[in-house]
Design a protein around this motif. Structure first.
Motif, PDB file in Angstrom:
ATOM      1  N   ALA A   1      43.305  35.882 -35.401  1.00  0.00           N
ATOM      2  CA  ALA A   1      43.502  35.970 -33.959  1.00  0.00           C
ATOM      3  C   ALA A   1      42.204  35.836 -33.191  1.00  0.00           C
ATOM      4  N   ASP A   2      41.082  36.132 -33.803  1.00  0.00           N
ATOM      5  CA  ASP A   2      39.790  36.071 -33.122  1.00  0.00           C
ATOM      6  C   ASP A   2      38.849  35.159 -33.909  1.00  0.00           C
ATOM      7  N   PRO A   3      38.951  33.820 -33.706  1.00  0.00           N
ATOM      8  CA  PRO A   3      38.115  32.911 -34.480  1.00  0.00           C
ATOM      9  C   PRO A   3      36.633  33.093 -34.204  1.00  0.00           C
TER      10      PRO A   3
ATOM     11  N   GLY B   1      35.085  35.969 -33.514  1.00  0.00           N
ATOM     12  CA  GLY B   1      34.686  37.140 -34.294  1.00  0.00           C
ATOM     13  C   GLY B   1      34.601  36.812 -35.769  1.00  0.00           C
ATOM     14  N   ARG B   2      35.559  36.038 -36.259  1.00  0.00           N
ATOM     15  CA  ARG B   2      35.542  35.630 -37.669  1.00  0.00           C
ATOM     16  C   ARG B   2      34.307  34.795 -37.966  1.00  0.00           C
ATOM     17  N   ALA B   3      33.993  33.847 -37.091  1.00  0.00           N
ATOM     18  CA  ALA B   3      32.817  32.998 -37.281  1.00  0.00           C
ATOM     19  C   ALA B   3      31.540  33.830 -37.269  1.00  0.00           C
ATOM     20  N   GLU B   4      31.443  34.780 -36.334  1.00  0.00           N
ATOM     21  CA  GLU B   4      30.249  35.622 -36.272  1.00  0.00           C
ATOM     22  C   GLU B   4      30.090  36.436 -37.546  1.00  0.00           C
ATOM     23  N   ARG B   5      31.193  36.967 -38.091  1.00  0.00           N
ATOM     24  CA  ARG B   5      31.122  37.733 -39.348  1.00  0.00           C
ATOM     25  C   ARG B   5      30.668  36.842 -40.493  1.00  0.00           C
ATOM     26  N   GLU B   6      31.205  35.618 -40.555  1.00  0.00           N
ATOM     27  CA  GLU B   6      30.813  34.702 -41.624  1.00  0.00           C
ATOM     28  C   GLU B   6      29.347  34.324 -41.521  1.00  0.00           C
ATOM     29  N   VAL B   7      28.887  34.018 -40.306  1.00  0.00           N
ATOM     30  CA  VAL B   7      27.491  33.626 -40.110  1.00  0.00           C
ATOM     31  C   VAL B   7      26.570  34.790 -40.446  1.00  0.00           C
ATOM     32  N   ARG B   8      26.935  35.986 -40.025  1.00  0.00           N
ATOM     33  CA  ARG B   8      26.121  37.158 -40.369  1.00  0.00           C
ATOM     34  C   ARG B   8      26.059  37.356 -41.881  1.00  0.00           C
TER      35      ARG B   8
ATOM     36  N   VAL C   1      35.297  26.965 -39.044  1.00  0.00           N
ATOM     37  CA  VAL C   1      35.178  27.869 -37.899  1.00  0.00           C
ATOM     38  C   VAL C   1      33.709  28.192 -37.636  1.00  0.00           C
ATOM     39  N   SER C   2      32.957  28.500 -38.684  1.00  0.00           N
ATOM     40  CA  SER C   2      31.538  28.833 -38.513  1.00  0.00           C
ATOM     41  C   SER C   2      30.734  27.629 -38.051  1.00  0.00           C
ATOM     42  N   ALA C   3      31.041  26.467 -38.623  1.00  0.00           N
ATOM     43  CA  ALA C   3      30.324  25.257 -38.221  1.00  0.00           C
ATOM     44  C   ALA C   3      30.582  24.949 -36.748  1.00  0.00           C
ATOM     45  N   ARG C   4      31.824  25.086 -36.324  1.00  0.00           N
ATOM     46  CA  ARG C   4      32.132  24.835 -34.914  1.00  0.00           C
ATOM     47  C   ARG C   4      31.409  25.832 -34.016  1.00  0.00           C
ATOM     48  N   TYR C   5      31.399  27.098 -34.429  1.00  0.00           N
ATOM     49  CA  TYR C   5      30.686  28.134 -33.677  1.00  0.00           C
ATOM     50  C   TYR C   5      29.215  27.746 -33.517  1.00  0.00           C
ATOM     51  N   LEU C   6      28.571  27.323 -34.603  1.00  0.00           N
ATOM     52  CA  LEU C   6      27.153  26.966 -34.549  1.00  0.00           C
ATOM     53  C   LEU C   6      26.909  25.707 -33.723  1.00  0.00           C
ATOM     54  N   VAL C   7      27.815  24.752 -33.776  1.00  0.00           N
ATOM     55  CA  VAL C   7      27.686  23.543 -32.951  1.00  0.00           C
ATOM     56  C   VAL C   7      27.782  23.923 -31.475  1.00  0.00           C
ATOM     57  N   ASN C   8      28.764  24.746 -31.125  1.00  0.00           N
ATOM     58  CA  ASN C   8      28.891  25.185 -29.727  1.00  0.00           C
ATOM     59  C   ASN C   8      27.650  25.950 -29.279  1.00  0.00           C
ATOM     60  N   ALA C   9      27.175  26.857 -30.111  1.00  0.00           N
ATOM     61  CA  ALA C   9      25.998  27.648 -29.751  1.00  0.00           C
ATOM     62  C   ALA C   9      24.764  26.762 -29.643  1.00  0.00           C
ATOM     63  N   SER C  10      24.641  25.776 -30.509  1.00  0.00           N
ATOM     64  CA  SER C  10      23.484  24.870 -30.478  1.00  0.00           C
ATOM     65  C   SER C  10      23.463  23.996 -29.242  1.00  0.00           C
TER      66      SER C  10
ATOM     67  N   ALA D   1      29.318  28.156 -24.469  1.00  0.00           N
ATOM     68  CA  ALA D   1      29.741  29.499 -24.865  1.00  0.00           C
ATOM     69  C   ALA D   1      30.843  29.393 -25.897  1.00  0.00           C
ATOM     70  N   ASN D   2      30.905  30.374 -26.761  1.00  0.00           N
ATOM     71  CA  ASN D   2      32.000  30.489 -27.716  1.00  0.00           C
ATOM     72  C   ASN D   2      32.944  31.533 -27.155  1.00  0.00           C
ATOM     73  N   PRO D   3      33.927  31.113 -26.364  1.00  0.00           N
ATOM     74  CA  PRO D   3      34.783  32.090 -25.684  1.00  0.00           C
ATOM     75  C   PRO D   3      35.614  32.895 -26.666  1.00  0.00           C
ATOM     76  N   ARG D   4      35.756  34.151 -26.347  1.00  0.00           N
ATOM     77  CA  ARG D   4      36.625  35.014 -27.141  1.00  0.00           C
ATOM     78  C   ARG D   4      38.046  34.809 -26.636  1.00  0.00           C
ATOM     79  N   PRO D   5      38.996  34.886 -27.534  1.00  0.00           N
ATOM     80  CA  PRO D   5      40.379  34.729 -27.087  1.00  0.00           C
ATOM     81  C   PRO D   5      40.767  35.836 -26.116  1.00  0.00           C
ATOM     82  N   SER D   6      41.664  35.510 -25.250  1.00  0.00           N
ATOM     83  CA  SER D   6      42.145  36.468 -24.278  1.00  0.00           C
ATOM     84  C   SER D   6      42.847  37.622 -24.984  1.00  0.00           C
ATOM     85  N   SER D   7      42.701  38.796 -24.417  1.00  0.00           N
ATOM     86  CA  SER D   7      43.370  39.947 -25.004  1.00  0.00           C
ATOM     87  C   SER D   7      44.852  39.973 -24.622  1.00  0.00           C
ATOM     88  N   ARG D   8      45.211  39.121 -23.692  1.00  0.00           N
ATOM     89  CA  ARG D   8      46.629  39.031 -23.299  1.00  0.00           C
ATOM     90  C   ARG D   8      47.403  38.342 -24.406  1.00  0.00           C
TER      91      ARG D   8
END
Length: 92
Positions: free
Chosen positions: A7-9, A11-18, A66-75, A79-86
């Motif tokens: 549900a939170d790609p 957050g998942r990407a950040e955990r993988e990168v860490r 997911v991690s590669a996309r996160y790093l491409v967006n950050a590079s 922004a790597n938007p977090r999914p809406s809580s709705r």
């Protein structure tokens, strides 16, 4: 894996990168690494997203899509938007 794990790609990407760059400054180091890899390959992450993702995954086979996309967006400065809580109304 938990049911809601996908549900939170971001957050998942950040955990993988860490996990790959395990220290207190893991995300910063990972983004610097990604920028270096992309610069060496002459890729603009904003204009060549798919090629940039492929280059990062070739450079480190442990990266998921997911991690590669996160790093491409950050590079690229996006922004790597977090999914809406709705919740989706169809899932209620």
């Amino acid at each position: 894996m938990m049911i809601g794990d996908g549900a939170d790609p971001v957050g998942r990407a950040e955990r993988e990168v860490r996990g790959l760059f395990a220290d207190d400054h893991a995300l910063d180091r990972a983004i610097r690494w990604a920028k270096d890899v992309l610069a060496q390959d002459g890729l603009d992450p904003a204009a060549q997203q798919l090629r940039a993702m492929r280059a990062l995954r070739r450079a480190d086979r442990r990266l998921s899509l997911v991690s590669a996309r996160y790093l491409v967006n950050a590079s690229s400065g996006r922004a790597n938007p977090r999914p809406s809580s709705r919740r989706n109304p169809l899932l209620r």
